[in-house]
Write a protein that holds these residues in place. Structure first.
Motif, PDB file in Angstrom:
ATOM      1  N   MET A   1       3.557   7.511  -1.830  1.00  0.00           N
ATOM      2  CA  MET A   1       4.700   7.324  -2.688  1.00  0.00           C
ATOM      3  C   MET A   1       5.040   5.851  -2.865  1.00  0.00           C
ATOM      4  N   LYS A   2       4.896   5.059  -1.802  1.00  0.00           N
ATOM      5  CA  LYS A   2       5.236   3.639  -1.912  1.00  0.00           C
ATOM      6  C   LYS A   2       4.302   2.939  -2.895  1.00  0.00           C
ATOM      7  N   ILE A   3       3.049   3.340  -2.921  1.00  0.00           N
ATOM      8  CA  ILE A   3       2.100   2.730  -3.851  1.00  0.00           C
ATOM      9  C   ILE A   3       2.475   3.098  -5.290  1.00  0.00           C
ATOM     10  N   LEU A   4       2.909   4.340  -5.518  1.00  0.00           N
ATOM     11  CA  LEU A   4       3.356   4.736  -6.862  1.00  0.00           C
ATOM     12  C   LEU A   4       4.598   3.953  -7.278  1.00  0.00           C
ATOM     13  N   THR A   5       5.511   3.723  -6.344  1.00  0.00           N
ATOM     14  CA  THR A   5       6.690   2.906  -6.638  1.00  0.00           C
ATOM     15  C   THR A   5       6.266   1.498  -7.014  1.00  0.00           C
ATOM     16  N   TYR A   6       5.332   0.963  -6.249  1.00  0.00           N
ATOM     17  CA  TYR A   6       4.808  -0.382  -6.491  1.00  0.00           C
ATOM     18  C   TYR A   6       4.196  -0.481  -7.890  1.00  0.00           C
ATOM     19  N   ILE A   7       3.352   0.472  -8.235  1.00  0.00           N
ATOM     20  CA  ILE A   7       2.678   0.448  -9.533  1.00  0.00           C
ATOM     21  C   ILE A   7       3.680   0.636 -10.672  1.00  0.00           C
ATOM     22  N   SER A   8       4.612   1.583 -10.526  1.00  0.00           N
ATOM     23  CA  SER A   8       5.574   1.800 -11.609  1.00  0.00           C
ATOM     24  C   SER A   8       6.518   0.611 -11.762  1.00  0.00           C
ATOM     25  N   SER A   9       6.873  -0.066 -10.671  1.00  0.00           N
ATOM     26  CA  SER A   9       7.735  -1.244 -10.806  1.00  0.00           C
ATOM     27  C   SER A   9       6.980  -2.404 -11.441  1.00  0.00           C
ATOM     28  N   LEU A  10       5.682  -2.527 -11.168  1.00  0.00           N
ATOM     29  CA  LEU A  10       4.879  -3.551 -11.851  1.00  0.00           C
ATOM     30  C   LEU A  10       4.801  -3.264 -13.348  1.00  0.00           C
ATOM     31  N   ILE A  45      11.971  -8.082 -10.812  1.00  0.00           N
ATOM     32  CA  ILE A  45      11.426  -6.766 -10.444  1.00  0.00           C
ATOM     33  C   ILE A  45       9.921  -6.863 -10.240  1.00  0.00           C
ATOM     34  N   PHE A  46       9.231  -7.549 -11.136  1.00  0.00           N
ATOM     35  CA  PHE A  46       7.781  -7.660 -11.046  1.00  0.00           C
ATOM     36  C   PHE A  46       7.364  -8.479  -9.830  1.00  0.00           C
ATOM     37  N   GLY A  47       7.966  -9.647  -9.650  1.00  0.00           N
ATOM     38  CA  GLY A  47       7.487 -10.578  -8.633  1.00  0.00           C
ATOM     39  C   GLY A  47       7.999 -10.331  -7.235  1.00  0.00           C
ATOM     40  N   PHE A  48       9.187  -9.769  -7.090  1.00  0.00           N
ATOM     41  CA  PHE A  48       9.781  -9.636  -5.761  1.00  0.00           C
ATOM     42  C   PHE A  48      10.095  -8.191  -5.384  1.00  0.00           C
ATOM     43  N   LEU A  49      10.799  -7.495  -6.217  1.00  0.00           N
ATOM     44  CA  LEU A  49      11.267  -6.160  -5.850  1.00  0.00           C
ATOM     45  C   LEU A  49      10.172  -5.107  -5.892  1.00  0.00           C
ATOM     46  N   SER A  50       9.044  -5.412  -6.543  1.00  0.00           N
ATOM     47  CA  SER A  50       7.945  -4.445  -6.564  1.00  0.00           C
ATOM     48  C   SER A  50       7.371  -4.228  -5.167  1.00  0.00           C
ATOM     49  N   TRP A  51       7.479  -5.213  -4.297  1.00  0.00           N
ATOM     50  CA  TRP A  51       6.929  -5.077  -2.952  1.00  0.00           C
ATOM     51  C   TRP A  51       7.963  -5.171  -1.845  1.00  0.00           C
ATOM     52  N   PHE A  52       9.187  -5.631  -2.129  1.00  0.00           N
ATOM     53  CA  PHE A  52      10.188  -5.817  -1.079  1.00  0.00           C
ATOM     54  C   PHE A  52      10.533  -4.505  -0.383  1.00  0.00           C
ATOM     55  N   HIS A  53      10.477  -3.402  -1.106  1.00  0.00           N
ATOM     56  CA  HIS A  53      10.812  -2.105  -0.498  1.00  0.00           C
ATOM     57  C   HIS A  53       9.781  -1.676   0.547  1.00  0.00           C
ATOM     58  N   PHE A  54       8.608  -2.351   0.601  1.00  0.00           N
ATOM     59  CA  PHE A  54       7.652  -2.076   1.671  1.00  0.00           C
ATOM     60  C   PHE A  54       8.239  -2.497   3.029  1.00  0.00           C
ATOM     61  N   PHE A  55       8.958  -3.607   3.040  1.00  0.00           N
ATOM     62  CA  PHE A  55       9.435  -4.195   4.279  1.00  0.00           C
ATOM     63  C   PHE A  55      10.853  -3.741   4.647  1.00  0.00           C
ATOM     64  N   LEU A 126      -0.601  -6.366  -0.995  1.00  0.00           N
ATOM     65  CA  LEU A 126       0.052  -5.929  -2.224  1.00  0.00           C
ATOM     66  C   LEU A 126       1.182  -6.860  -2.646  1.00  0.00           C
ATOM     67  N   ALA A 127       1.756  -7.602  -1.713  1.00  0.00           N
ATOM     68  CA  ALA A 127       2.878  -8.489  -2.039  1.00  0.00           C
ATOM     69  C   ALA A 127       2.421  -9.800  -2.672  1.00  0.00           C
ATOM     70  N   ILE A 128       1.253 -10.279  -2.339  1.00  0.00           N
ATOM     71  CA  ILE A 128       0.839 -11.624  -2.765  1.00  0.00           C
ATOM     72  C   ILE A 128       0.616 -11.751  -4.274  1.00  0.00           C
ATOM     73  N   PRO A 129      -0.176 -10.891  -4.945  1.00  0.00           N
ATOM     74  CA  PRO A 129      -0.424 -11.108  -6.383  1.00  0.00           C
ATOM     75  C   PRO A 129       0.816 -11.109  -7.268  1.00  0.00           C
ATOM     76  N   PRO A 130       1.726 -10.122  -7.170  1.00  0.00           N
ATOM     77  CA  PRO A 130       2.892 -10.193  -8.051  1.00  0.00           C
ATOM     78  C   PRO A 130       3.814 -11.371  -7.720  1.00  0.00           C
ATOM     79  N   THR A 131       3.858 -11.770  -6.443  1.00  0.00           N
ATOM     80  CA  THR A 131       4.694 -12.908  -6.082  1.00  0.00           C
ATOM     81  C   THR A 131       4.194 -14.182  -6.728  1.00  0.00           C
ATOM     82  N   ILE A 132       2.907 -14.408  -6.658  1.00  0.00           N
ATOM     83  CA  ILE A 132       2.320 -15.607  -7.268  1.00  0.00           C
ATOM     84  C   ILE A 132       2.534 -15.588  -8.781  1.00  0.00           C
ATOM     85  N   LEU A 133       2.254 -14.456  -9.408  1.00  0.00           N
ATOM     86  CA  LEU A 133       2.431 -14.356 -10.856  1.00  0.00           C
ATOM     87  C   LEU A 133       3.913 -14.471 -11.240  1.00  0.00           C
TER      88      LEU A 133
END
Length: 146
Positions: A1-10, A45-55, A126-133
């Motif tokens: 589910m977390k991966i689906l959240t990540y993809i949909s937020s991207l 949302i793309f750069g930070f919140l797409s992966w912040f919910h992992f932590f 998973l956090a690194i690519p959207p953060t850089i972009l």
């Protein structure tokens, strides 16, 4: 589910950024800062919140919900109003429906998956690519505004 959240937020952040970037050109003749606020939250949302919910699952889901509401209420809601009420520009449904569907699915998935956990290295990968972009696009946008 977390991966689906990540993809949909991207997809949500990228779709809103690409969709409304066209409106921010000089030919659009914008008369308010609402599109800039909307795009800034799309980058967040793309750069930070797409992966912040992992932590931090609960905080991440709450911030993702708030960011979506602010992003959508600052400017895309005006497109919805124009679609139904105004006589001027009639936006297509492709400009209105996908951000709503992606936003609600992202929020639903973020709240539903707040109790699951991922491997530490997968989270970081998973956090690194959207953060850089996100830093690149946000920095470029800030530089162009100055």
């Amino acid at each position: 589910m977390k991966i689906l959240t990540y993809i949909s937020s991207l997809f949500l952040g990228g779709f809103v950024y690409l969709l409304f970037a066209a409106y921010m050109t000089g030919s659009a003749g914008l008369n308010s800062a609402n599109p800039l606020i909307s795009v800034a939250f799309a980058i967040l949302i793309f750069g930070f919140l797409s992966w912040f919910h992992f932590f931090k699952p609960k905080t991440g889901a709450l911030l993702l919900t708030i960011a979506f509401v602010v992003m959508y209420l600052t400017w895309p809601v005006h497109l919805l109003i124009e679609y139904f009420l105004e006589n001027g520009y009639k936006p297509e449904l492709i400009e209105i429906i996908p951000p709503i569907l992606l936003g609600f699915s992202t929020i639903f998935l973020a709240w539903k998956s707040k109790n699951s956990d991922l491997n530490k290295w997968l989270k970081l990968a998973l956090a690194i690519p959207p953060t850089i972009l996100g830093f690149y696009v946000g920095g470029y946008m800030a530089y162009q505004m100055i």
